[in-house]
Scaffold this motif. Structure first.
Motif, PDB file in Angstrom:
ATOM      1  N   MET A   2      -0.718  36.498   6.799  1.00 49.45           N
ATOM      2  CA  MET A   2      -0.821  35.292   7.615  1.00 49.45           C
ATOM      3  C   MET A   2      -0.751  34.039   6.745  1.00 49.45           C
ATOM      4  O   MET A   2      -0.115  33.050   7.114  1.00 49.45           O
ATOM      5  CB  MET A   2      -2.121  35.323   8.422  1.00 49.45           C
ATOM      6  CG  MET A   2      -2.175  36.454   9.436  1.00 49.45           C
ATOM      7  SD  MET A   2      -3.756  36.580  10.312  1.00 49.45           S
ATOM      8  CE  MET A   2      -3.671  35.105  11.327  1.00 49.45           C
ATOM      9  N   ALA A   3      -1.372  34.100   5.557  1.00 46.02           N
ATOM     10  CA  ALA A   3      -1.302  32.956   4.645  1.00 46.02           C
ATOM     11  C   ALA A   3       0.134  32.720   4.186  1.00 46.02           C
ATOM     12  O   ALA A   3       0.607  31.577   4.126  1.00 46.02           O
ATOM     13  CB  ALA A   3      -2.212  33.195   3.444  1.00 46.02           C
ATOM     14  N   GLY A   4       0.849  33.803   3.867  1.00 45.94           N
ATOM     15  CA  GLY A   4       2.234  33.663   3.447  1.00 45.94           C
ATOM     16  C   GLY A   4       3.114  33.116   4.556  1.00 45.94           C
ATOM     17  O   GLY A   4       4.010  32.291   4.317  1.00 45.94           O
ATOM     18  N   SER A   5       2.874  33.555   5.790  1.00 45.71           N
ATOM     19  CA  SER A   5       3.664  33.069   6.920  1.00 45.71           C
ATOM     20  C   SER A   5       3.445  31.587   7.170  1.00 45.71           C
ATOM     21  O   SER A   5       4.386  30.856   7.495  1.00 45.71           O
ATOM     22  CB  SER A   5       3.311  33.870   8.181  1.00 45.71           C
ATOM     23  OG  SER A   5       3.623  35.240   8.011  1.00 45.71           O
ATOM     24  N   SER A   6       2.220  31.113   7.031  1.00 42.46           N
ATOM     25  CA  SER A   6       1.939  29.685   7.221  1.00 42.46           C
ATOM     26  C   SER A   6       2.445  28.860   6.045  1.00 42.46           C
ATOM     27  O   SER A   6       2.816  27.680   6.209  1.00 42.46           O
ATOM     28  CB  SER A   6       0.434  29.462   7.418  1.00 42.46           C
ATOM     29  OG  SER A   6      -0.281  29.832   6.253  1.00 42.46           O
ATOM     30  N   LEU A   7       2.499  29.472   4.856  1.00 35.78           N
ATOM     31  CA  LEU A   7       2.983  28.764   3.671  1.00 35.78           C
ATOM     32  C   LEU A   7       4.501  28.629   3.673  1.00 35.78           C
ATOM     33  O   LEU A   7       5.047  27.658   3.125  1.00 35.78           O
ATOM     34  CB  LEU A   7       2.528  29.517   2.417  1.00 35.78           C
ATOM     35  CG  LEU A   7       3.007  29.000   1.058  1.00 35.78           C
ATOM     36  CD1 LEU A   7       2.435  27.609   0.785  1.00 35.78           C
ATOM     37  CD2 LEU A   7       2.599  29.972  -0.046  1.00 35.78           C
ATOM     38  N   ALA A   8       5.210  29.570   4.288  1.00 36.30           N
ATOM     39  CA  ALA A   8       6.670  29.636   4.187  1.00 36.30           C
ATOM     40  C   ALA A   8       7.371  28.339   4.611  1.00 36.30           C
ATOM     41  O   ALA A   8       8.245  27.852   3.872  1.00 36.30           O
ATOM     42  CB  ALA A   8       7.196  30.824   4.997  1.00 36.30           C
TER      43      ALA A   8
END
Length: 490
Positions: free
Chosen positions: A319-325
């Motif tokens: 979820m953190a990676g998806s929001s960071l993308a």
């Protein structure tokens, strides 16, 4: 088109929440059954092969019908197809939980896959319709990636909890309840769509039949080969049938006035390379959620509940990676972001290839799964966006079906290949090592090969970048999508 009254138009945020819930339900149902399979086998009297078909019947129907589901969404209306798919999905999941015979359970799982094949592409097409290109779409795809990755981990967790606390039927009842809740939200909150642009075209029945049967034969062949051996007659016959049917599909598509898979779709922008890389990511994704619980339960001795809880850090990192993308893409560019996400995930899998037969979750899994989850979230968001970039509005449902198809096919093929490699490595070490050590060598091999697969995907990103650059001038001349319509009954 009948209105429901003088309500204000539904906000895109509420609509996105419903569509993300639909995607979460689809992904959850792919993984929620895995931990419960032994209990399902004992509770309903399944054989070992029948147990595998509880998973395979869903995957086969889902993967084979995504292209027709996407085209149906374009031709019949995306909201209508989404609602129909959710209703079928919920009813089939409820039937699976109430089943008392193996054949009914397997048939219900197949019907659930049919519903999912309608839901997934229609929901993604509606996201593209509601959010024009720009920062808003990037954020929406970030949410989409977060719920997609979290759904896989949450399925393992929820499956363990429900199986231990309430019994295996509740694995299916929970899926039914979730789909029914999303269906109610979709009816109330999703705006209507414009009249389908392709409404005057006939549905490509010959293309639909040959593509569906060909994909079923292909996935069945790889699934059978991974379980019984690559030289088995059933696998060879399936591969031959798939080759014949998919060749027929290509010939049919060249002559049909409104083909199921128009050649222009793969010729436009980054669609073709993005789908190729998505197939590689799907192979690794499915393998990851298959081998991690097995290592924890068969080597580390964890129970279903503990194995499920152990997926939470991976889900949080995803979820953190998806929001960071989206923010990372705005800073360094979408293609560099994609390459970084793939390489980060490859690094985490390389770290996982060092697991020990005498290890623990904290020493062997926590660190690498956080790295893998972060890279997976970034890469999935970027690939999903690339696979629908520059696509005509009339083809957005089909583009959503295609990217889901390649991920499913990649997962089926990848799991068969990785499973064979892991089994071979385990057999090689079985004579001179303990069972736990031999199994660990198999899982290490699968994670190492997965890292190499993602490195190959990262090597393809320059080609994807060139295709994206060629599509940019054409995309700039397209009319912007219309604003979301007010709430309607359609």
């Amino acid at each position: 088109m009948k209105r429901l009254g003088p309500q204000a138009p539904t906000g895109p945020g509420a609509a996105l929440a419903v569509l993300a819930g639909a995607q979460f339900a689809v992904v959850l149902s792919t993984s929620i059954v895995n931990v419960a399979l032994p209990a399902v086998r004992d509770g309903i009297g399944l054989s070992d092969s029948g147990m595998s078909w509880v998973v395979n019947s869903y995957g086969l129907a889902f993967g084979a019908l995504l292209l027709p589901g996407g085209r149906a969404a374009d031709l019949l209306g995306r909201r209508r197809v989404l609602l129909t798919g959710l209703a079928l999905f919920a009813a089939a999941a409820l039937t699976a939980g109430l089943a008392t015979t193996p054949w009914l359970l397997i048939a219900a799982r197949a019907a659930q896959g049919v519903g999912a094949a309608a839901v997934a592409p229609a929901a993604l097409a509606l996201v593209m319709e509601l959010f024009p290109p720009g920062p808003g779409r990037g954020k929406a795809l970030g949410v989409w990636g977060a719920v997609s990755g979290a759904g896989g981990a949450a399925g393992v967790l929820l499956g363990g909890v429900l199986t231990e606390r309430l019994g295996w039927p509740w694995v299916f009842h929970a899926s039914a309840a979730g789909a029914a809740l999303v269906l109610a939200g979709a009816v109330a909150l999703l705006p209507g769509s414009p009249a389908p642009a392709g409404g005057g075209h006939r549905i490509d029945l010959a293309g639909t039949a040959t593509a569906t049967l060909g994909l079923v034969a292909l996935v069945y062949g790889f699934t059978t080969a991974g379980r019984t051996g690559w030289g088995e007659p059933a696998a060879l016959v399936s591969f031959a049938a798939a080759a014949a049917l998919l060749t027929a599909f290509a010939l049919v598509e060249r002559r049909h006035p409104a083909p199921l898979l128009p050649p222009r779709l793969l010729a436009e922008g980054p669609v073709a390379p993005a789908n190729l890389v998505m197939a590689l990511l799907g192979a690794v994704w499915v393998g990851l959620f298959y081998f991690l619980p097995l290592y924890q339960q068969q080597v580390l001795g964890a129970g279903p509940l503990v194995a499920g809880l152990s997926q939470l850090p991976l889900a949080a990192a995803n979820m953190a990676g998806s929001s960071l993308a989206p923010r990372l893409a705005a800073r360094i560019g979408p293609n560099a972001t994609l390459a970084a996400g793939l390489l980060v995930q490859a690094g985490g899998l390389l770290w996982l290839s060092r697991i020990s037969a005498h290890g623990s979750f904290h020493a062997d899994l926590l660190g690498p799964t956080l790295v893998v989850g972060l890279g997976l979230g970034v890469a999935f968001v970027q690939l999903t966006g690339a696979a629908v970039t520059g696509v005509r509005a009339a083809d957005s449902g089909l583009a959503g079906g295609l990217v889901n198809t390649t991920r499913q096919l990649g997962g089926a093929i990848g799991l068969a290949l990785l499973g064979s490699l892991a089994a071979s490595a385990t057999a090689t070490h079985a004579a001179h090592h303990t069972r736990a050590q031999a199994l660990t060598e198999g899982y290490r091999t699968a994670f190492l090969v997965s890292a190499l697969v993602l490195a190959a995907g990262a090597a393809l990103t320059p080609y994807l970048a060139r295709r994206s650059a060629r599509a940019a001038p054409a995309a700039a001349t397209q009319q912007p999508p219309a604003a979301p319509l007010p709430l309607t009954t359609r």
